[in-house]
Every structure is written in C-alpha cells, then in structure tokens.
Design a protein around this motif. Structure first.
Motif: not given
Length: 124
Positions: A79-90
């Motif tokens: 989830v931390d790895l996913y959030l590293a991508v999802a947060v900048p996209l958001a």
C-alpha cells in the motif's frame, strides 16, 4: 561499481567516474529488494526496522497492541508503494482508487519499553 553495465575496478581506482553508469532498472529493483527485506522480513522477525531499532521503537497493530505478522507487513509495504504513485497522481487531478480502510495500513511505532511484557522480545 557492481551495478554498472560493465563491472570494472579501473574507474574507481582512477576516480574518474565517467565510465560508471547506473542502470535504472537495477537501481529500482535493488531499492525494492532492500526495502522489502528491511520493512517486511526484518520487521516480521525483530518487530522493528533498522532505523526504528536505533531509536528503540517497534511497530504494533493498533487494534490490540501486538506485533503485526509477515502478511500484514507485506500488505502495508504494498500500500505504501501504491500510495507513492497514487498521491502524486491525485495532486494533478487523476483519481486513483485506494484501500477502503486506510488506517489498517499505517502502523504506529512505539517505544519498546512501553510495550506490555507479553509483547517484548525474550532478551528485553
């Protein structure tokens, strides 16, 4: 030196450094492997990462204060790895789905001295 496309000691001895290059794929895979080993494997065994151990901290499950297991730590890492991508996209307006219960993936770090005796390592 080792991750360069052509392993050679010469550039290091000459301190030129121009012959050394970094393969991005090897760098990312190396980072991921080191991160999984520290945050999942080491933490599953010793209940702390190398960095947390320096300060006498360990992670606990917020629901009961016990130590998380291997699979929970792996889920947290993913989830931390996913959030590293999802947060900048958001931040640029691209909406990405996330976990339903985000609080399950943020484990608190506490001082080992504050743990109940039943959750401490035998050497403590």
């Amino acid at each position: 030196m080792v991750i360069g496309p052509e392993f050679a000691v010469g550039p290091v001895v000459r301190l030129g450094g121009t012959e050394l290059s970094l393969s991005p794929v090897v760098a990312v895979v190396g980072w991921a492997a080191a991160s999984v080993i520290d945050r999942v494997v080491v933490q599953a065994i010793f209940h702390t990462t190398v960095g947390k151990a320096v300060f006498g901290l360990c992670v606990v499950r917020p629901e009961d204060g016990s130590h998380p297991g291997f699979w929970r730590l792996l889920a947290v890492w993913l989830v931390d790895l996913y959030l590293a991508v999802a947060v900048p996209l958001a931040l640029i307006g691209i909406d990405a789905p996330g976990p339903d219960r985000v609080q399950d993936y943020f484990l608190p770090a506490v001082r080992r001295a504050d743990l109940p005796v039943r959750y401490r390592l035998p050497a403590e």
